[in-house]
Design an enzyme around this catalytic site. Sequence first.
Site, PDB file in Angstrom:
ATOM      1  N   SER A  97       0.832  -1.200   0.000  1.00  0.00           N
ATOM      2  CA  SER A  97       0.000   0.000   0.000  1.00  0.00           C
ATOM      3  C   SER A  97       0.859   1.239   0.000  1.00  0.00           C
ATOM      4  O   SER A  97       2.026   1.219   0.381  1.00  0.00           O
ATOM      5  CB  SER A  97      -0.884  -0.002   1.240  1.00  0.00           C
ATOM      6  OG  SER A  97      -0.035   0.112   2.374  1.00  0.00           O
ATOM      7  N   LYS A  98       0.229   2.301  -0.432  1.00  0.00           N
ATOM      8  CA  LYS A  98       0.893   3.599  -0.547  1.00  0.00           C
ATOM      9  C   LYS A  98       1.588   4.019   0.743  1.00  0.00           C
ATOM     10  O   LYS A  98       2.609   4.660   0.708  1.00  0.00           O
ATOM     11  CB  LYS A  98      -0.144   4.661  -0.911  1.00  0.00           C
ATOM     12  CG  LYS A  98      -0.344   4.803  -2.402  1.00  0.00           C
ATOM     13  CD  LYS A  98      -1.342   5.909  -2.689  1.00  0.00           C
ATOM     14  CE  LYS A  98      -2.709   5.299  -2.892  1.00  0.00           C
ATOM     15  NZ  LYS A  98      -3.740   6.213  -3.315  1.00  0.00           N
ATOM     16  N   ARG A  99       0.997   3.671   1.864  1.00  0.00           N
ATOM     17  CA  ARG A  99       1.560   4.151   3.126  1.00  0.00           C
ATOM     18  C   ARG A  99       2.895   3.501   3.457  1.00  0.00           C
ATOM     19  O   ARG A  99       3.730   4.093   4.089  1.00  0.00           O
ATOM     20  CB  ARG A  99       0.570   3.939   4.277  1.00  0.00           C
ATOM     21  CG  ARG A  99      -0.307   5.161   4.491  1.00  0.00           C
ATOM     22  CD  ARG A  99      -1.391   4.883   5.480  1.00  0.00           C
ATOM     23  NE  ARG A  99      -2.312   3.875   4.962  1.00  0.00           N
ATOM     24  CZ  ARG A  99      -2.614   2.759   5.571  1.00  0.00           C
ATOM     25  NH1 ARG A  99      -2.081   2.464   6.733  1.00  0.00           N
ATOM     26  NH2 ARG A  99      -3.467   1.919   5.032  1.00  0.00           N
TER      27      ARG A  99
END
Length: 465
Positions: A251-253
């Site tokens: 994920s982006k995070r």
Amino acid sequence: MIRTRIAPSPTGEDIHIGNLYTAYINWVYAKKNGGTFIVRIEDTDRTRYVSGAEEKIHQSLKAYGIVPDEGVDIGGPFGPYRQSERLDIYKKYAEELISKGKAYYCTCTKERLDQVRKEMQAKKEIPKYDKYCLSRQDEVKKTIETGSNYVIRLNVPSDTEVVFEDVIRGKVAINTNNIDDQVLMKSDGYPTYHMAVVIDDHLMGISHVIRAEEWISSTPKHILLYQALEWELPIFAHLPILRNPDKSKLSKRKNPVWASWYVSEGFLPEAVLNYLSLMGWSHPEEKEIFSKEEFMRVFTLERIQPVGPVFDIKKLTWMNGQYIMQMQDEELAKQILDFYKDANFDKNIVERSVPLVKERMKTLKDYENIALFLFERPTVYELDFSDKKDTLRKIKERIDSIEDWEAATIGEEMQKVATKEQIPFSKFFMMLRVAISGKKITPPLNESMEILGKEECSARIYNLI
Ligand code: GLU
């Protein structure tokens, strides 16, 4: 005839690294089998549409060398390849499904659907549409004629097993009691993903649907549609989803997810693809580094393991460093010049510095950290020179006296200064290194000084004094 495809939706900044992985596998599978690889743009979800995303997707695929044989800009015999340009086609098949009793109009309001869902949840049932409109089609059609909003739903048969064979996962079975009467056509006249994907995969002659695991729960719904339209099923293979090192979904995070990010950070497309090819798959000879051509030769879908492989940027960085190390000097210089187009680095200096920096670089972006002092004078120094003026003067005099400006001579002459000044070599050369580059860690000093040239080295010491 092997025909594979990817069907990205322009709903993000670019193509997701997970989709790049899917694209690579589809491309390799097609190329390996003398087949055709197609890029279809699935832009039917108008609420999530991001303008400009489609261009980015095409650019990124190109940057990674994953070039489609058929697609939006290239065309092909089964176009258009952008779903928003195929609305008439979906409409036609929706009507066919209705006439066969496989689909029906529904005019239920959001309020009613919410109500039905709540009631089912209260009874601990899987929330599904209750087929209310199916039993009152004549009435529904009349309200549609008067301008009422409607959707078209798939008439899912009750209590039927849907079974398919996934190349990677084996047999997958689900009972239709768990499947909702999918919306096929939305009230805005656009098809849903389920409707469009089946029609296009069929009409575009896709032989192998190779996509990420997250779509596996949609596949039984698609199969019902294939059956309703009396179409032959493609072969399905659901690839494992890439995970962060902590095993959560990529994920982006936790990880940069856009394919173009890796290029702009100086990762080499070949290295990224090599790394991606090892997601859930291993080389039969346990090799880690191999070319695209070799991968194409030994790859089989069956060898992919369905467990979530870890995408570890540290491992990728290591692999990228290996690629850089093995690259021909000339090629690396070319890549560096290309990467730093805007910086306008002197070509000659780049070419001469490559052998010195190569082993220290993990990414193309490292070049700047390591070699910027060859192009620009330092402005900060990692040492204090306030009590070293005398030594610096001696160094400058010696530099000015060197006639044969090449690394070995520079080294010898500088040693003479150190000996004369009674400064241990390690201390002396550290000082000289910082005086020339600003930094305590640099590529080999004598060679760097040779590249900088006598005048420049002299001027740097002079400025420091
Ligand atoms: N449009 C879907 C996506 O965004 C395609 C899924 C599929 O390959 O069927 O990935």
